[in-house]
Design a protein around this motif. Structure first.
Motif, short mmCIF file in Angstrom:
data_model
loop_
_atom_site.label_atom_id
_atom_site.label_comp_id
_atom_site.label_asym_id
_atom_site.label_seq_id
_atom_site.Cartn_x
_atom_site.Cartn_y
_atom_site.Cartn_z
N THR A 190 0.70 -1.14 -0.06
CA THR A 190 -0.16 -0.03 -0.10
C THR A 190 0.83 1.12 0.13
N LEU A 191 1.71 1.19 0.91
CA LEU A 191 2.72 2.36 0.79
C LEU A 191 3.55 2.68 -0.23
N ASP A 192 4.04 1.53 -0.98
CA ASP A 192 4.71 1.66 -2.27
C ASP A 192 3.82 2.02 -3.33
N ARG A 193 2.37 1.51 -3.41
CA ARG A 193 1.73 1.95 -4.43
C ARG A 193 1.14 3.48 -4.25
N CYS A 194 1.31 4.05 -2.99
CA CYS A 194 0.98 5.28 -2.88
C CYS A 194 2.39 6.12 -3.33
#
Length: 234
Positions: A190-194
């Motif tokens: 999720t953080l990487d996608r953000c």
């Protein structure tokens, strides 16, 4: 939850409620080193933790039949601003081969034993608490995007503040999580996608970024160990 200020698709409620932030408890045991006695080391570590914002209690002396050596109890709020400083002190202490750092199971909701006798049985510290700030530079859909990101992170076991609009129309939210939660891979993705999404910034230290990937490896190894112990074949 209040309705978004701008028109946006409805956001499904998270399957798991956001956990309440709980203080993390731990103990430090320091042996004599070539340079200093355990007492001198305890004093230095105690001062460093206090300076970093953690709370340190009185040293618990050895107790026949209970504690084999003195313990330095500490606690900290995973939501505190100086979390990185406290984490750096604990990591440095843990890196020594003449010290042992033990912590409660890293649950957000307080559960477990806090008595002096039971602290000696706490597991050795694994992983760390991390923090990140997510900034969405999109006045039109930022709030809805922030709610979706918050729901994903909460479902993965993170604590996420309520997305807030700034005066210039940006949306900000703060994320707190432990790197050894079972769903750390979901938090990472999720953080990487953000980070790779337009108009979104993820502000985190290089240390925290490295720690969350290391946490994913550690959790996978632990799950494999547990699988072997239960007789589950791979």
């Amino acid at each position: 939850m209040a309705a978004p200020a701008v028109a946006a698709p409805a956001v499904a409620a998270p399957a798991v409620a956001a956990p309440a932030v709980a203080w993390q408890y731990g103990t430090i045991c320091l042996m004599d080193s070539e340079e200093r006695t355990s007492e001198a080391r305890m004093s230095a570590v105690r001062a460093a933790l206090i300076k970093a914002g953690a709370e340190v209690r009185a040293i618990v002396p050895p107790t026949p039949g209970q504690l084999a050596s003195a313990l330095l109890p500490y606690r900290f709020n995973p939501n505190m601003p100086n979390l990185e400083k406290a984490t750096a002190v604990l990591n440095a202490v843990q890196a020594s081969d003449t010290s042992i750092v033990r912590e409660q199971v890293h649950a957000w909701n307080p559960s477990g034993k806090h008595s002096s006798a039971d602290r000696a049985d706490w597991p050795e510290r694994e992983g760390q608490f991390n923090q990140a700030h997510i900034l969405i530079l999109d006045a039109k859909t930022g709030l809805a995007r922030g709610e979706r990101v918050a729901a994903e992170l909460r479902n993965a076991g993170a604590y996420v503040s309520k997305p807030t609009c700034t005066e210039d129309g940006q949306v900000t939210l703060r994320v707190c999580y432990h790197t050894y939660v079972p769903a750390i891979n979901n938090i990472n993705s999720t953080l990487d996608r953000c980070k790779n999404s337009p108009n979104i910034e993820v502000q985190e230290s290089t240390w925290d970024n490295t720690a969350r990937y290391a946490g994913a490896v550690g959790v996978e190894m632990r799950q494999k160990e547990l699988g072997k112990g239960s007789g589950i074949t791979r």
